[in-house]
Design an enzyme around this catalytic site. Structure first.
Site, short mmCIF file in Angstrom:
data_model
loop_
_atom_site.label_atom_id
_atom_site.label_comp_id
_atom_site.label_asym_id
_atom_site.label_seq_id
_atom_site.Cartn_x
_atom_site.Cartn_y
_atom_site.Cartn_z
N LYS A 19 27.47 -2.74 -0.47
CA LYS A 19 27.28 -3.00 0.97
C LYS A 19 27.82 -4.37 1.35
O LYS A 19 28.54 -4.52 2.33
CB LYS A 19 25.79 -3.01 1.34
N ARG A 56 15.66 -2.00 6.17
CA ARG A 56 15.40 -1.48 4.84
C ARG A 56 14.16 -0.60 4.81
O ARG A 56 13.81 -0.07 3.76
CB ARG A 56 15.18 -2.65 3.89
N ARG A 91 27.32 -8.12 -11.80
CA ARG A 91 27.48 -8.89 -10.56
C ARG A 91 27.31 -10.37 -10.83
O ARG A 91 26.40 -10.79 -11.54
CB ARG A 91 26.46 -8.45 -9.52
N ARG A 145 22.28 -13.24 -10.64
CA ARG A 145 21.07 -13.44 -9.84
C ARG A 145 19.85 -13.05 -10.67
O ARG A 145 19.88 -12.07 -11.40
CB ARG A 145 21.13 -12.56 -8.59
N ARG A 197 13.78 -2.40 -8.22
CA ARG A 197 14.44 -2.40 -6.90
C ARG A 197 14.96 -1.02 -6.54
O ARG A 197 14.95 -0.62 -5.38
CB ARG A 197 15.57 -3.44 -6.88
P1 ADP Z 1 21.24 -6.32 -2.64
O1 ADP Z 1 22.52 -6.95 -2.16
O2 ADP Z 1 21.21 -6.19 -4.11
O3 ADP Z 1 20.95 -5.03 -1.95
P2 ADP Z 1 19.90 -8.27 -1.02
O4 ADP Z 1 20.59 -9.53 -1.25
O5 ADP Z 1 20.23 -7.50 0.21
O6 ADP Z 1 20.07 -7.34 -2.30
O7 ADP Z 1 18.32 -8.50 -1.02
C1 ADP Z 1 17.69 -9.21 -2.06
C2 ADP Z 1 16.19 -9.13 -1.87
O8 ADP Z 1 15.84 -9.73 -0.61
C3 ADP Z 1 15.60 -7.72 -1.80
O9 ADP Z 1 15.33 -7.19 -3.08
C4 ADP Z 1 14.34 -7.97 -0.99
O10 ADP Z 1 13.31 -8.54 -1.78
C5 ADP Z 1 14.78 -9.04 0.01
N1 ADP Z 1 15.27 -8.44 1.28
C6 ADP Z 1 16.54 -8.52 1.78
N2 ADP Z 1 16.63 -7.88 2.96
C7 ADP Z 1 15.39 -7.37 3.22
C8 ADP Z 1 14.83 -6.59 4.27
N3 ADP Z 1 15.58 -6.18 5.32
N4 ADP Z 1 13.52 -6.24 4.19
C9 ADP Z 1 12.75 -6.65 3.16
N5 ADP Z 1 13.21 -7.37 2.13
C10 ADP Z 1 14.52 -7.74 2.14
P1 ADP Z 2 25.21 -4.72 -2.45
O1 ADP Z 2 25.46 -5.70 -1.36
O2 ADP Z 2 25.14 -3.31 -1.97
O3 ADP Z 2 24.01 -5.08 -3.28
P2 ADP Z 2 27.61 -5.83 -3.72
O4 ADP Z 2 28.60 -5.77 -2.62
O5 ADP Z 2 27.04 -7.16 -4.05
O6 ADP Z 2 26.43 -4.75 -3.45
O7 ADP Z 2 28.27 -5.18 -5.02
C1 ADP Z 2 27.54 -5.03 -6.25
C2 ADP Z 2 28.45 -5.34 -7.42
O8 ADP Z 2 29.47 -4.34 -7.54
C3 ADP Z 2 29.21 -6.66 -7.29
O9 ADP Z 2 29.35 -7.22 -8.57
C4 ADP Z 2 30.56 -6.26 -6.71
O10 ADP Z 2 31.58 -7.19 -7.05
C5 ADP Z 2 30.78 -4.89 -7.35
N1 ADP Z 2 31.49 -3.92 -6.51
C6 ADP Z 2 31.44 -3.82 -5.15
N2 ADP Z 2 32.19 -2.77 -4.71
C7 ADP Z 2 32.73 -2.21 -5.83
C8 ADP Z 2 33.60 -1.07 -6.04
N3 ADP Z 2 34.06 -0.32 -5.02
N4 ADP Z 2 33.94 -0.79 -7.32
C9 ADP Z 2 33.47 -1.53 -8.36
N5 ADP Z 2 32.66 -2.61 -8.23
C10 ADP Z 2 32.28 -2.94 -6.98
#
Ligand code: ADP
Ligand code: ADP
Ligand code: ZN
Length: 214
Positions: A13, A88, A127, A160, A171
């Site tokens: 995302k 979320r 990541r 992270r 998660r």
């Molecule tokens: P990812 O990119 O792996 O989906 P995020 O960076 O979006 O993770 O979020 C990291 C953490 O921050 C989540 O596991 C949650 O604890 C918190 N968080 C982020 N956005 C929200 C939200 N909209 N509602 C509740 N918790 C959130």
């Molecule tokens: P989210 O925001 O949904 O948690 P990220 O954008 O941080 O996810 O992506 C999660 C991991 O996967 C990162 O290490 C990123 O560099 C990698 N990644 C993202 N898109 C792709 C893809 N299309 N193919 C392979 N790896 C990807």
């Protein structure tokens, strides 16, 4: 253009949201980034959020909603935005709809980046995030030019704390229970679009562009 990115943690995302924001010159609003910035600054919000984040749990809705609604009021949001990691939960989605409705607005696209659980663990384990600018890489699929160093700002790349496998499993469980129901919620509003997030980054991006420019 008002876009929501949906998908499991690690689905890509954030990666796609940043590209969309750059292409359409609209802000990328990531609640995860906002929380991490608050943790870094040592704010009260950061201290509260960290307790949940470290356990792989969602931060309570009441700590999230106002934050996002206030962010929309800033002038750079006039032409739209890409929301990444919000909403979320169903209550967050409803609160968002209500806040937008007040100004006769609505979300235009909810884009689900679909990646099966089996792929998520390796996505997360690989990541690496820049401690300085939040840039995201992957050790295998999207490596930086120089190992451990951010291409954009030269900052250090780290795993992270919440991307460690124990927390990722938690998660994912939380995602299925609390966030996945949003797919049906937006389907009901006829704005849900799905893309296959297992494809290469540029192919996923093309699929998303095709949706928003259709
Ligand atoms: P990812 O990119 O792996 O989906 P995020 O960076 O979006 O993770 O979020 C990291 C953490 O921050 C989540 O596991 C949650 O604890 C918190 N968080 C982020 N956005 C929200 C939200 N909209 N509602 C509740 N918790 C959130
Ligand atoms: P989210 O925001 O949904 O948690 P990220 O954008 O941080 O996810 O992506 C999660 C991991 O996967 C990162 O290490 C990123 O560099 C990698 N990644 C993202 N898109 C792709 C893809 N299309 N193919 C392979 N790896 C990807
Ligand atoms: Zn950086």
């Amino acid at each position: 253009m008002k876009i929501i990115m949906l998908g499991a943690p690690g689905a890509g995302k954030g990666t796609q949201a940043k590209k969309l924001a750059a292409k359409y010159d609209i802000p990328h609003i990531s609640t995860g980034d906002i929380f991490r910035a608050n943790i870094k600054k040592g704010t009260e919000l950061g201290t509260k959020a960290k307790v949940y984040m470290d356990q792989g749990l969602l931060v309570p809705d009441e700590l999230v909603v106002d934050l996002v609604v206030d962010r929309f009021k800033e002038p750079d949001c006039q032409q739209g935005y890409v929301l990444d990691g919000f909403p979320r939960t169903i209550p967050q989605a409803k609160a968002l709809d209500e806040a937008l409705a007040k100004s006769g607005d609505a979300v235009e696209y909810a884009i689900d980046v679909d990646v099966p659980d089996a792929n998520i663990i390796s996505r997360m384990a690989g990541r690496r995030a820049c401690i300085n600018c939040g840039g995201t890489y992957h050790v295998e699929t999207i490596p930086p030019k120089q190992e451990g160093i951010c291409d954009v700002c030269g900052g250090e790349l780290v795993l992270r704390e919440d991307d460690k496998p124990e927390t990722v499993e938690k998660r994912l469980k939380v995602y299925h229970e609390q966030t996945q129901p949003l797919i049906e919620y937006y389907q009901g509003k006829n704005i849900l679009k799905s893309v296959d997030g297992t494809k290469d980054l540029e192919l996923v991006f093309k699929d998303i562009i095709d949706i928003v420019e259709a």
